[in-house]
Design an enzyme around this catalytic site. Structure first.
Site, mmCIF file in Angstrom:
data_model
loop_
_atom_site.group_PDB
_atom_site.id
_atom_site.type_symbol
_atom_site.label_atom_id
_atom_site.label_comp_id
_atom_site.label_asym_id
_atom_site.label_seq_id
_atom_site.Cartn_x
_atom_site.Cartn_y
_atom_site.Cartn_z
ATOM 1 N N HIS A 18 0.838 -1.194 0.000
ATOM 2 C CA HIS A 18 0.000 0.000 0.000
ATOM 3 C C HIS A 18 0.875 1.246 0.000
ATOM 4 O O HIS A 18 2.083 1.166 0.246
ATOM 5 C CB HIS A 18 -0.949 0.016 1.202
HETATM 6 P P1 TYD Z 1 -2.174 -3.755 7.354
HETATM 7 O O1 TYD Z 1 -2.182 -2.329 6.910
HETATM 8 O O2 TYD Z 1 -2.682 -4.776 6.397
HETATM 9 O O3 TYD Z 1 -0.738 -4.170 7.852
HETATM 10 P P2 TYD Z 1 0.645 -4.131 7.024
HETATM 11 O O4 TYD Z 1 0.904 -2.711 6.683
HETATM 12 O O5 TYD Z 1 1.665 -4.655 7.963
HETATM 13 O O6 TYD Z 1 0.505 -5.023 5.824
HETATM 14 O O7 TYD Z 1 -3.036 -3.837 8.701
HETATM 15 C C1 TYD Z 1 -3.631 -5.030 9.175
HETATM 16 C C2 TYD Z 1 -4.894 -4.670 9.951
HETATM 17 O O8 TYD Z 1 -4.585 -3.891 11.109
HETATM 18 C C3 TYD Z 1 -5.880 -3.858 9.128
HETATM 19 O O9 TYD Z 1 -7.188 -4.323 9.429
HETATM 20 C C4 TYD Z 1 -5.741 -2.455 9.641
HETATM 21 C C5 TYD Z 1 -5.273 -2.655 11.078
HETATM 22 N N1 TYD Z 1 -4.370 -1.599 11.547
HETATM 23 C C6 TYD Z 1 -4.804 -0.699 12.516
HETATM 24 O O10 TYD Z 1 -5.955 -0.761 12.988
HETATM 25 N N2 TYD Z 1 -3.941 0.252 12.950
HETATM 26 C C7 TYD Z 1 -2.680 0.357 12.465
HETATM 27 O O11 TYD Z 1 -1.911 1.257 12.897
HETATM 28 C C8 TYD Z 1 -2.240 -0.570 11.459
HETATM 29 C C9 TYD Z 1 -0.854 -0.480 10.882
HETATM 30 C C10 TYD Z 1 -3.124 -1.519 11.037
#
Ligand code: TYD
Length: 142
Positions: A54
């Protein structure tokens, strides 16, 4: 903007002594350019997993593998680079609007992430075509 200007490797000072290592990261322009609003860490991801995938419209990040190793592919829609995080003193600073993939996690990987903003799902771009389209739109408006 050139990818080289959108990320930065920062080497933190070790304040350790005979008792062990101590690394301090202060925000607000002291060790990293932003005020730290959020901290999260990622562990237990195996070598097959790809995380991230992302870009963030607003948030700046600082990534540190405080234990183990991982790779981060940074991409700005035109250029990409792979950065190996393999030292607890090494930080990877990322500007907003950089597409990032984190992968190749070692078994002992603990990836610490400091962020300049609170979590807001609406500032994430999770589809690469949407990311490219938004970059194009921004370039046209600039
Ligand atoms: P995600 O963005 O997929 O993690 P990564 O960047 O490591 O691939 O996040 C996984 C889940 O956690 C998603 O449902 C969003 C949630 N999340 C939060 O609630 N707060 C946060 O600060 C982060 C990074 C994720």
């Amino acid at each position: 903007m050139k990818l080289q200007e959108q990320y930065k490797i920062i080497e933190f000072t070790d304040l350790g002594d005979e008792r062990g290592n101590l690394v301090v990261i202060e925000g607000d322009g002291m060790d990293i350019p932003f005020d730290i609003k959020r901290v999260f860490y990622i562990y237990g991801s195996d070598s097959e997993v790809i995380r991230g995938q992302h870009a963030n419209r607003e948030t700046e990040f600082l990534l540190v593998n405080v234990s183990g190793t991982s790779k981060v592919k940074v991409d700005n829609g035109t250029e990409s680079e792979i950065i190996l995080l393999n030292r607890p003193r090494m930080g990877l600073y990322l500007s907003p609007m950089v597409w990032k993939d984190m992968y190749d996690f070692s078994e002992d990987s603990v990836l610490l992430v400091l962020a300049s903003r609170h979590y807001d799902a609406s500032e994430y771009i999770r589809n690469y075509s949407d990311y490219l389209a938004e970059l194009k739109k921004r370039n046209c408006e600039a």
